[in-house]
Design a protein around this motif. Structure first.
Motif, short mmCIF file in Angstrom:
data_model
loop_
_atom_site.label_atom_id
_atom_site.label_comp_id
_atom_site.label_asym_id
_atom_site.label_seq_id
_atom_site.Cartn_x
_atom_site.Cartn_y
_atom_site.Cartn_z
N THR A 1 -62.49 -19.11 3.84
CA THR A 1 -62.91 -19.44 5.15
C THR A 1 -62.32 -18.66 6.28
O THR A 1 -61.07 -18.33 6.47
CB THR A 1 -62.55 -20.88 5.39
N VAL A 2 -63.27 -18.06 7.11
CA VAL A 2 -62.94 -16.95 8.15
C VAL A 2 -63.48 -17.42 9.59
O VAL A 2 -64.57 -17.84 9.57
CB VAL A 2 -63.52 -15.91 7.81
N TYR A 3 -62.68 -17.54 10.49
CA TYR A 3 -62.97 -17.81 11.76
C TYR A 3 -62.98 -16.58 12.50
O TYR A 3 -62.12 -15.84 12.73
CB TYR A 3 -61.96 -18.89 12.50
N PHE A 4 -63.93 -16.38 13.61
CA PHE A 4 -63.99 -15.26 14.21
C PHE A 4 -64.17 -15.70 15.90
O PHE A 4 -64.71 -16.58 16.22
CB PHE A 4 -65.30 -14.50 13.93
N TRP A 5 -63.27 -14.83 16.63
CA TRP A 5 -63.52 -15.19 18.03
C TRP A 5 -63.87 -13.84 18.57
O TRP A 5 -63.43 -12.78 18.51
CB TRP A 5 -62.08 -15.34 18.71
N LEU A 6 -65.09 -13.53 19.13
CA LEU A 6 -65.81 -12.58 19.63
C LEU A 6 -65.25 -12.46 21.19
O LEU A 6 -64.79 -13.22 21.81
CB LEU A 6 -67.27 -12.78 20.01
N ASN A 7 -65.36 -11.02 21.42
CA ASN A 7 -64.78 -10.44 22.59
C ASN A 7 -65.48 -11.09 23.92
O ASN A 7 -64.94 -11.57 24.80
CB ASN A 7 -64.80 -9.09 22.76
N ASN A 8 -66.77 -11.22 23.74
CA ASN A 8 -67.55 -11.84 24.67
C ASN A 8 -68.70 -12.86 24.25
O ASN A 8 -69.73 -12.82 23.84
CB ASN A 8 -68.42 -10.75 25.22
N PRO A 9 -68.01 -14.12 23.81
CA PRO A 9 -68.54 -15.07 22.81
C PRO A 9 -70.12 -15.66 23.59
O PRO A 9 -70.87 -16.29 22.79
CB PRO A 9 -67.56 -16.19 23.05
N ASP A 10 -70.24 -15.47 24.67
CA ASP A 10 -71.36 -15.93 25.57
C ASP A 10 -72.38 -14.96 25.46
O ASP A 10 -73.52 -14.96 26.00
CB ASP A 10 -71.05 -16.40 26.97
N ASN A 11 -72.30 -13.56 25.19
CA ASN A 11 -73.18 -12.37 25.19
C ASN A 11 -74.01 -12.62 24.18
O ASN A 11 -73.75 -12.33 23.08
CB ASN A 11 -72.45 -11.11 25.12
N GLU A 12 -75.29 -12.73 24.72
CA GLU A 12 -76.47 -12.89 23.41
C GLU A 12 -76.71 -11.77 22.80
O GLU A 12 -76.60 -11.81 21.53
CB GLU A 12 -77.86 -13.47 24.41
N ASP A 13 -76.40 -10.44 23.32
CA ASP A 13 -76.51 -9.33 22.40
C ASP A 13 -75.51 -9.25 21.46
O ASP A 13 -75.68 -8.65 20.42
CB ASP A 13 -76.70 -8.07 23.41
N ASP A 14 -74.35 -9.57 21.71
CA ASP A 14 -73.19 -9.54 20.80
C ASP A 14 -73.39 -10.44 19.79
O ASP A 14 -73.10 -10.29 18.57
CB ASP A 14 -71.92 -9.74 21.59
N GLN A 15 -73.93 -11.55 20.10
CA GLN A 15 -74.32 -12.49 19.09
C GLN A 15 -75.01 -12.32 18.05
O GLN A 15 -74.95 -12.30 17.12
CB GLN A 15 -74.68 -13.96 19.89
N LYS A 16 -76.28 -11.50 18.58
CA LYS A 16 -77.38 -11.05 17.81
C LYS A 16 -76.86 -9.89 16.90
O LYS A 16 -77.14 -9.85 15.70
CB LYS A 16 -78.35 -10.52 18.64
N GLN A 17 -76.11 -9.11 17.50
CA GLN A 17 -75.39 -7.97 16.53
C GLN A 17 -74.49 -8.47 15.56
O GLN A 17 -74.65 -8.08 14.45
CB GLN A 17 -74.87 -6.95 17.26
N ILE B 1 -67.46 -5.24 8.09
CA ILE B 1 -66.03 -5.08 8.94
C ILE B 1 -66.61 -3.77 9.87
O ILE B 1 -66.21 -3.85 11.17
CB ILE B 1 -65.07 -4.89 8.26
N ASP B 2 -66.92 -2.80 9.25
CA ASP B 2 -67.19 -1.53 10.22
C ASP B 2 -68.29 -1.95 11.39
O ASP B 2 -68.07 -1.20 12.51
CB ASP B 2 -67.73 -0.24 9.38
N GLU B 3 -69.23 -2.59 10.95
CA GLU B 3 -70.36 -2.80 12.02
C GLU B 3 -69.98 -3.90 12.97
O GLU B 3 -70.50 -3.85 14.07
CB GLU B 3 -71.58 -3.20 11.07
N ALA B 4 -69.07 -4.87 12.56
CA ALA B 4 -68.83 -6.04 13.68
C ALA B 4 -67.74 -5.96 14.11
O ALA B 4 -67.51 -6.86 15.12
CB ALA B 4 -69.28 -7.23 12.69
N GLN B 5 -66.56 -5.24 13.60
CA GLN B 5 -65.29 -5.30 14.19
C GLN B 5 -64.85 -5.22 15.78
O GLN B 5 -64.07 -5.70 16.10
CB GLN B 5 -64.22 -4.51 13.30
N SER B 6 -65.69 -4.15 15.97
CA SER B 6 -65.59 -3.99 17.75
C SER B 6 -65.94 -5.16 18.58
O SER B 6 -65.67 -5.41 19.83
CB SER B 6 -66.63 -2.66 18.06
N LEU B 7 -66.70 -6.13 17.97
CA LEU B 7 -67.19 -7.44 18.40
C LEU B 7 -66.18 -8.60 18.53
O LEU B 7 -66.48 -9.30 19.53
CB LEU B 7 -68.55 -7.74 17.97
N TRP B 8 -65.43 -8.50 17.76
CA TRP B 8 -64.02 -9.45 17.73
C TRP B 8 -62.80 -9.24 18.30
O TRP B 8 -62.53 -8.14 18.12
CB TRP B 8 -64.17 -10.19 16.43
#
Length: 133
Positions: free
Chosen positions: A35-51, A113-120
């Motif tokens: 079970t993994v929980y992620f906190w995005l840098n910009n949780p309300d940013n729709e572009d970040d969510q889509k990515q 991880i490579d594609e998404a780690q900059s988002l969290w």
């Protein structure tokens, strides 16, 4: 007679619904759950969510070791004991701990991880092994 048919029909519907619910409850592989929980840098940013979601979808489609998976977002907490501070939750099940170890180094997981780690900015992992009750 009509009343008996109605009662039997309702009984059949109830039994079927209970049976389906029981099957759904058993669908998660009990061997090992990651079970993994992620906190995005910009949780309300729709572009970040889509990515993030695009990377997650690609990862789940290509993983060779994960048996089942679930991705969710927190609903608004209505009780003090519920933590709704995370942006995404990922629950992945495996046949056993050995399969989960292989997953950690598989290409699909490492690419995610490579594609998404900059988002969290924060990730918390809870692993558990099934207990027979």
């Amino acid at each position: 007679m009509k009343k008996t048919v109605c009662i039997l029909t309702l009984l059949l519907i109830s039994i079927t619904a209970y049976s389906q619910q029981d099957k759904q409850m058993r669908s998660l592989d009990p061997g090992f759950v990651h079970t993994v929980y992620f906190w995005l840098n910009n949780p309300d940013n729709e572009d970040d969510q889509k990515q993030f979601e695009k990377a997650m979808k690609k990862f789940m489609k290509k993983s060779k070791h994960a048996n089942t998976h679930y991705v969710g977002k927190p609903p608004k907490a209505t009780r003090d004991v519920v933590d709704d501070s995370f942006t995404y939750a990922l629950i992945v099940s495996f046949k056993n701990a050995k399969s989960q170890e292989k997953y950690q180094t598989e290409k699909a997981h490492l690419d995610f991880i490579d594609e998404a780690q900059s988002l969290w900015n924060k990730v918390i992992v809870y692993d558990s092994q099934g207990v027979k009750l």
